[in-house]
Enzyme design. Structure first.
Site, short mmCIF file in Angstrom:
data_model
loop_
_atom_site.label_atom_id
_atom_site.label_comp_id
_atom_site.label_asym_id
_atom_site.label_seq_id
_atom_site.Cartn_x
_atom_site.Cartn_y
_atom_site.Cartn_z
N ASP A 80 1.58 11.79 -1.67
CA ASP A 80 1.92 10.42 -1.73
C ASP A 80 0.78 9.69 -1.83
O ASP A 80 -0.28 9.83 -1.17
CB ASP A 80 2.77 10.19 -0.47
CG ASP A 80 3.48 8.86 -0.66
OD1 ASP A 80 3.74 8.40 -1.66
OD2 ASP A 80 3.87 8.05 0.52
N ASP A 102 -1.94 6.57 -7.15
CA ASP A 102 -1.64 5.26 -6.93
C ASP A 102 -2.76 4.36 -7.15
O ASP A 102 -3.97 4.08 -6.76
CB ASP A 102 -1.32 4.98 -5.30
CG ASP A 102 -1.18 3.61 -5.25
OD1 ASP A 102 -1.16 2.56 -6.07
OD2 ASP A 102 -0.86 3.03 -3.85
N GLU A 132 2.38 4.02 -10.41
CA GLU A 132 2.88 2.88 -9.81
C GLU A 132 2.61 1.63 -10.58
O GLU A 132 1.34 1.64 -11.01
CB GLU A 132 2.38 2.73 -8.22
CG GLU A 132 2.80 1.30 -7.82
CD GLU A 132 2.57 1.31 -6.20
OE1 GLU A 132 2.58 2.32 -5.63
OE2 GLU A 132 2.22 0.20 -5.66
P1 13P Z 1 8.13 2.83 4.90
O1 13P Z 1 6.99 3.24 5.94
O2 13P Z 1 7.97 1.42 4.81
O3 13P Z 1 9.26 3.57 4.92
O4 13P Z 1 7.47 3.45 3.46
C1 13P Z 1 7.02 4.72 3.11
C2 13P Z 1 6.59 4.68 1.88
O5 13P Z 1 6.69 3.89 0.85
C3 13P Z 1 5.46 5.79 1.56
O6 13P Z 1 5.04 5.97 0.50
#
Ligand code: 13P
Length: 304
Positions: A80, A102, A132
């Site tokens: 991520d 990202d 994104e």
């Molecule tokens: P939150 O911590 O607000 O749930 O966001 C998680 C997120 O978007 C990880 O990419």
């Protein structure tokens, strides 16, 4: 069963539900999310951000891959918010089936260039890519802070970015914020904007910042074009609050099996709530294991 993002999101986009993507760092939380998903027969994405990736060693991901591959339930292992090409290569080499680059902090042209480079590398290993467009807000302090850096996505930019990069999933900014909310702040989702973006592109859309957002708006977003919802802070907060309460109440009992017992249930409670909200419960039956072994990232260029 271990799939990539394209494979796990296709039935979601077609049937109008969203797959939950949960950021886990270590094996206790990993097990809580995986076991809850299996119990509910819900497809789930296990994701790891760059800091979390560096925090653990490579053997941990061998365990994650092995565990997910042998489950009858559909899963993805996703990197991520990758911020570098090298980070994405390392994730592919560690067995991840999907990566995000990202580039929301870059200019449009730089974002496209960087995502295309990652896409070329990842697709060669049958690994999917999330990009994104726009910028999802951040909280600077959840007690007294404000929300900063939010730039809403537009249908025109989303379409252009999708065409220019060939991403398999696209994160859009429609009003959610990463992290626990500043006191008194309630995110408001721009659902009409979402519907217009969904009409402009034929790629699954991703909602980041799934914690602490009004449930009915998230459910509506899942019916209006969102196919993946990222959740992190809300279940981690539940986990650590539970541990804090236990330790403060009973500082002598230091066995992890006691300290983390309720914390695991708190993670499972949040995951269960979210999967119901996203309409994903019982959807595992829609998936089949891919016909052949996917190539590994071992042939990729060496990175530091
Ligand atoms: P939150 O911590 O607000 O749930 O966001 C998680 C997120 O978007 C990880 O990419």
């Amino acid at each position: 069963m271990l799939l990539n993002l394209k494979q796990i999101l296709a039935p979601a986009k077609q049937r109008g539900f969203a797959v939950g993507a949960f950021n886990v760092t270590e094996s206790t939380m990993f097990r809580a999310v995986v076991e809850q998903a299996e119990e509910l027969k819900a497809p789930v994405i296990i994701q790891v951000s760059p800091n979390e990736f560096e925090f653990c060693d490579r053997e941990q991901y061998l365990y994650f891959v092995e565990r997910l591959q042998h489950s009858p339930n559909p899963f993805v292992l996703h990197y991520d918010h990758g911020k570098t090409y090298e980070g994405c290569v390392r994730a592919v080499q560690a067995g991840f089936t999907s990566v995000m680059f990202d580039g929301s902090h870059l200019s449009y042209e730089e974002n496209v260039r960087a995502v295309r480079r990652v896409t070329e590398m990842a697709h060669a290993a049958s690994v999917s890519v999330e990009g994104e467009i726009g910028s999802i807000g951040e909280t600077d302090n959840f007690e007294a802070g404000t929300v900063k850096d939010m730039i809403y996505s537009t249908p025109e930019d989303a379409r252009q970015f999708w065409e220019d990069t060939g991403v398999d999933a696209l994160a859009v900014s429609i009003g959610t914020v990463h992290g626990l909310m500043p006191r008194g702040y309630v995110p408001v989702l721009q659902l009409q904007r979402l519907r217009e973006i969904a009409a402009a592109v034929d790629v699954p859309l991703v909602l980041h910042g799934g914690s602490c957002t009004p449930a009915q708006e998230v459910a509506e977003a899942c019916r209006s074009g969102i196919s993946k919802v990222n959740v992190s802070s809300e279940f981690k907060n539940a986990y650590y609050q539970s541990i804090k309460d236990f330790v403060l109440a009973d500082p002598i009992k230091v066995s992890p099996t006691l300290v983390a017992k309720d914390a695991v249930q708190q993670v499972r409670r949040v995951v269960c709530e979210k999967l119901n909200l996203f309409g994903a419960v019982g959807m595992a039956g829609d998936y089949r294991a891919p016909a052949r072994e996917r190539p590994t990232g071992e042939a990729l260029p060496a990175v530091d």
